[in-house]
Design an enzyme around this catalytic site. Structure first.
Site, PDB file in Angstrom:
ATOM      1  N   ASP A 331       1.186  -1.041  -0.154  1.00  0.00           N
ATOM      2  CA  ASP A 331      -0.105  -0.008   0.183  1.00  0.00           C
ATOM      3  C   ASP A 331       1.142   0.948   0.205  1.00  0.00           C
ATOM      4  O   ASP A 331       2.212   1.185   0.549  1.00  0.00           O
ATOM      5  CB  ASP A 331      -1.062   0.110   1.498  1.00  0.00           C
ATOM      6  CG  ASP A 331      -1.653   1.005   1.670  1.00  0.00           C
ATOM      7  OD1 ASP A 331      -2.178   1.624   0.699  1.00  0.00           O
ATOM      8  OD2 ASP A 331      -1.364   2.011   2.496  1.00  0.00           O
ATOM      9  N   ASP A 525      -1.563  -0.796   6.013  1.00  0.00           N
ATOM     10  CA  ASP A 525      -1.781  -0.800   7.261  1.00  0.00           C
ATOM     11  C   ASP A 525      -3.530  -0.171   7.426  1.00  0.00           C
ATOM     12  O   ASP A 525      -3.491  -0.043   8.544  1.00  0.00           O
ATOM     13  CB  ASP A 525      -0.985   0.305   7.951  1.00  0.00           C
ATOM     14  CG  ASP A 525      -1.090   1.643   6.779  1.00  0.00           C
ATOM     15  OD1 ASP A 525      -1.938   1.736   6.357  1.00  0.00           O
ATOM     16  OD2 ASP A 525      -0.751   2.748   7.291  1.00  0.00           O
ATOM     17  N   ASP A 529      -6.890  -1.702   4.129  1.00  0.00           N
ATOM     18  CA  ASP A 529      -5.988  -2.890   3.226  1.00  0.00           C
ATOM     19  C   ASP A 529      -6.199  -4.152   3.360  1.00  0.00           C
ATOM     20  O   ASP A 529      -5.536  -5.493   3.141  1.00  0.00           O
ATOM     21  CB  ASP A 529      -4.492  -2.586   3.863  1.00  0.00           C
ATOM     22  CG  ASP A 529      -3.813  -1.144   3.130  1.00  0.00           C
ATOM     23  OD1 ASP A 529      -4.504  -1.303   1.888  1.00  0.00           O
ATOM     24  OD2 ASP A 529      -3.532  -0.868   3.653  1.00  0.00           O
TER      25      ASP A 529
END
Length: 637
Positions: A331, A525, A529
Site C-alpha cells: 500500500d 496498514d 488493506d
C-alpha cells in the site's frame, strides 16, 4: 517443568548408589543387600519417574499406536523385568540399566524444558514491563489508581521517569519516550500533542497528559504477548512430516530391536543376556526425542527473538511460506510514505475552502482528512456545520451546507461538476508535482483545490532495494492517482505501480499477482488493506495501522519500519534453516546410533550399552536445544 524436574531428581538420587557400585565394583565394593537393594531403588525409579512413560505408552497401545514414550517404556521395562527374573534365578541383574535410562531420558527432557523456558523469557520480560499504577484524573484531580481501574477516555498524567500505563493519545505536553521495550528502537521518540503513546514505554523528559485509548487486553503490549504465545505453540508445516516419520519410526525400531535379539541369540549364538542388552540399546538409542524437539525449540527461540526486534510472527506455518514468495506488494499511504501528509497549497478562497473541507472531514481518521482538519486548526478556521454527511467509497465525501450539496474528493467524484479552465490547469500542475489533490465542489461548481503531499519513509528506498536484490518483484497498489503513485514509486524504486484502485479491488490486484501459483506478500496498514492482507499468501501489517489490518496480517511490524520487512524475511529464512539443521542432526544421530547399538561394530570392539545409549540420547536432545538457542546470536542486518 516442575514435574519433569522432580522426576529427574528422584531418578538421579535413587540411581546414584547403583552408579557408585558400578564404579567401585572392581575394588570389591558392593551395596548392602546388593541385588535386593538395587531392586528396591530401581522400583522406586520405575514407579515415580518412569510411570508417566509407561502410562503414555499403554494409552497409545490401546489405540493401536506407538509414540516416543513407547520406546522408553519398552526398553526400561525389558531391563527391569528381566532383572527381576534374573534375581529370582540367581543370575546377574541389570537393574541399573533401567534406572540409568530413565534418568538420562528425563535429563534430555529437562534440557528441552529449559530451552522452552529460555524461549519464553521474551514473553515473561514483556509481561514484567507492564505498569501497576496510573495517575488518573477523577473528580477534577489526579489520583493514583491500580491499572485495572483505568477506563477508556480517562485522562492520565505521566511524569518524567515513569512508565506510560496504557495506550492513548497525548492531549497536553511534550516529551521523549523510550519505546525500545516494545519496538526494539534504541533511540527515544519525541512525542507531542496528538501523538499516540504505547503502554509500558518509559517517559523520559517532560510531563504528559493523555487520554486512555486502549486498556487491558486491547493494549499493544497485551496483543504482542498474545501473538508471541500463539506463535511459540504453533506448528510449522515441516513438523507434520516429522510426525508422520515418527509414527512409522517407532514400530520400525521395535522390529529392529526384535531382529537384533534374534540375530545375536539365534544366528551369532550370543547369550540370552547379551542379545537382550543389544536389543534394549537399540530401543533406547533410537528414541527420537531430538527429532521431536527439533522444530518446536527453533520456533520458540526464533519467534521470541523476532518479538524483541519488533517483528511479530503470528504462527509457524508462515515461516516456510514466506521463503517462497516471488513478489511483494505495498500500500502507499502510511506504508511506503509517512502516512502524515500535510496541506501544501490551497487554491480558491482559503477560508471558505478550508471551512467546508474541514466540516466534511472533521470526523474522519483518514490521513488526508486529518491533514485538512489540522491545516484549518492552524489557521483558526472553524469547520462548517455540514449536514447529511455521506461517504462515497473510493471517491470522497459529501454533505449539505446552506441547502446546497458540498462534495470533496478525487476526480471520480467531481467529474459531474463544472470546473473552470484555470482550476483544471492548476489541478494538473499539482499532480505533476506528485501532490494529491482534493477537489471541493459546492452546488454544481468546483470552487477550490487542496493540494496535499506525503513523503516516502526514510527507510523505504533501502528496503525496496534490499527486496529487489533478493529477486523479488516489488509492486505498489494504491487508490491514489497515477501521477502521484508513479512519482513516489520512482523515488523509492518500486518496479510496478497499480494506481486508482478502489479499496475492494486491492485484493483482486493481489490475486492477479498470484497467477501460476506464485506466492505474494502484501504490506499494508489501513482498514481498506485488510482484504488484500487476507488474500495474500503472507500479509504484513504495519504496527501503526488499524486493528483490522493488524488482525488480518500474518506478520506485524511494531516499529512501522519498512526495513523490518527485509528483516522478517531474513529471520524467517534463518529459523527454517535452523529447523532443517536440527532435523538433519537428529536423523544422523539415529542413523549412526542404531547400527552401533545393534552391535554391528562389535567385531571392532565398539558397542553401546543401554545406559550409554540413554546418555547419548540425552545429549542429542541437548545438542538440538543448543542449536536452537544459537538463533539468538544469528546476525540480522
Amino acid at each position: 517443568m516442575k514435574s519433569i524436574k522432580t522426576r529427574f531428581i528422584i531418578a538421579l538420587i535413587f540411581s546414584l548408589p547403583m552408579l557408585l557400585e558400578m564404579l567401585l565394583k572392581p575394588w570389591g565394593v558392593m551395596l548392602p543387600g546388593h541385588q535386593v537393594t538395587m531392586f528396591v531403588l530401581t522400583t522406586i525409579v520405575m514407579v515415580l519417574a518412569d510411570g508417566p512413560f509407561i502410562r503414555s505408552a499403554w494409552a497409545a497401545f490401546k489405540h493401536h499406536n506407538a509414540n516416543m514414550d513407547t520406546l522408553v517404556a519398552v526398553g526400561t521395562l525389558t531391563a527391569y523385568l528381566y532383572s527381576i527374573y534374573a534375581m529370582l534365578t540367581h543370575k546377574p541383574v541389570f537393574f541399573e540399566i533401567a534406572a540409568f535410562v530413565v534418568t538420562f531420558v528425563l535429563l534430555g527432557q529437562v534440557f528441552e524444558e529449559m530451552s522452552k523456558t529460555t524461549a519464553n523469557s521474551a514473553v515473561t520480560k514483556l509481561l514484567s514491563l507492564q505498569a501497576k499504577m496510573a495517575m488518573v484524573k477523577r473528580n477534577g484531580e489526579f489520583i493514583n489508581l491500580p491499572i485495572q481501574e483505568v477506563k477508556v477516555g480517562d485522562l492520565i498524567l505521566v511524569k518524567p521517569g515513569e512508565k506510560i500505563p496504557v495506550d492513548g493519545i497525548i492531549k497536553k505536553g511534550q516529551s521523549s519516550v523510550d519505546e525500545s521495550m516494545i519496538t526494539g528502537e534504541s533511540m527515544p521518540v519525541t512525542k507531542r500533542t496528538g501523538d499516540q503513546v504505547i503502554g509500558s514505554t518509559l517517559n523520559k523528559t517532560g510531563v504528559l497528559e493523555f487520554s486512555a485509548q486502549k486498556i487491558g487486553e486491547e493494549t499493544m503490549l497485551a496483543q504482542i504477548v498474545t501473538i508471541v504465545k500463539k506463535a511459540q505453540t504453533s506448528r510449522a508445516p515441516i513438523q507434520k512430516v516429522v510426525d508422520k516419520i515418527s509414527s512409522v519410526f517407532v514400530p520400525v525400531v521395535l522390529i529392529l530391536a526384535l531382529l537384533t535379539y534374534l540375530v545375536w541369540f539365534v544366528i551369532l549364538d550370543a547369550s540370552n543376556v547379551d542379545a537382550l542388552l543389544y536389543a534394549v540399546a537399540v530401543v533406547i538409542v533410537a528414541c527420537p526425542c531430538a527429532l521431536g524437539i527439533a522444530t518446536p525449540t527453533a520456533l520458540m527461540v526464533g519467534t521470541g527473538r523476532s518479538a524483541k526486534m519488533g517483528i511479530l510472527i503470528k504462527n509457524g506455518e508462515i515461516l516456510e511460506e514466506i521463503n517462497q514468495i516471488k513478489a511483494i506488494a505495498f500500500d502507499k499511504t502510511g506504508t511506503i510514505t509517512q502516512g502524515k501528509p500535510e496541506v501544501t497549497d490551497i487554491y480558491g478562497d482559503q477560508k471558505t475552502v478550508l471551512s467546508l473541507a474541514a466540516g466534511l472531514e472533521q470526523y474522519s481518521e483518514h490521513p488526508l482528512a486529518q491533514a485538512i482538519v489540522k491545516k484549518a486548526q492552524s489557521l483558526q478556521i472553524e469547520p462548517a456545520a455540514i449536514q447529511n454527511f455521506q461517504n462515497i467509497e473510493g471517491k470522497g465525501v459529501k454533505g449539505v451546507y446552506r441547502k446546497k450539496i458540498v462534495s470533496l474528493g478525487n476526480a471520480k467524484l467531481t467529474d459531474e461538476f463544472e470546473i473552470s479552465v484555470e482550476l483544471s490547469e492548476q489541478y494538473h500542475r499539482y499532480q505533476d508535482q506528485a501532490k494529491t489533490v482534493a477537489i471541493l465542489a459546492w452546488g454544481q461548481k468546483v470552487i477550490g483545490l487542496i493540494a496535499i503531499q506525503d513523503t516516502p519513509k526514510s527507510s523505504a528506498k533501502a528496503a525496496i532495494s534490499a527486496l529487489k536484490s533478493r529477486g523479488l518483484q516489488t509492486v505498489m497498489i494504491t487508490g491514489d492517482n497515477q501521477k502521484v503513485a508513479n512519482q513516489i514509486a520512482k523515488q523509492v524504486g518500486i518496479d510496478k505501480v497499480v494506481a486508482e484502485v478502489l479499496p475492494e479491488n486491492k485484493a483482486m490486484e493481489v490475486k492477479h499477482l498470484q497467477v501460476n501459483g506464485a506466492k505474494v506478500a502484501f504490506v499494508g496498514d489501513g482498514i481498506n488493506d485488510a482484504p488484500a492482507l487476507s488474500v495474500a499468501d503472507i500479509g504484513i501489517a504495519m504496527g501503526s495501522g488499524t486493528d483490522i489490518a493488524i488482525e488480518a496480517g500474518d506478520i506485524v511490524l511494531v516499529k512501522n519500519d519498512l526495513q523490518d520487512v527485509v528483516r522478517s524475511l531474513e529471520l524467517s529464512r534463518k529459523i527454517v534453516k535452523r529447523i532443517k539443521l536440527n532435523l538433519f542432526w537428529a536423523f544422523i544421530y539415529n542413523v549412526i546410533g542404531i547400527p552401533v547399538a545393534a552391535g554391528c561394530l562389535a567385531f571392532l570392539g565398539i558397542s553401546l550399552s543401554p545406559e550409554l545409549a540413554g546418555l547419548a540420547m540425552a545429549f542429542s536432545s541437548l545438542s538440538v536445544v543448543l542449536s536452537s538457542l544459537m538463533l539468538n546470536f544469528e546476525k540480522i542486518k
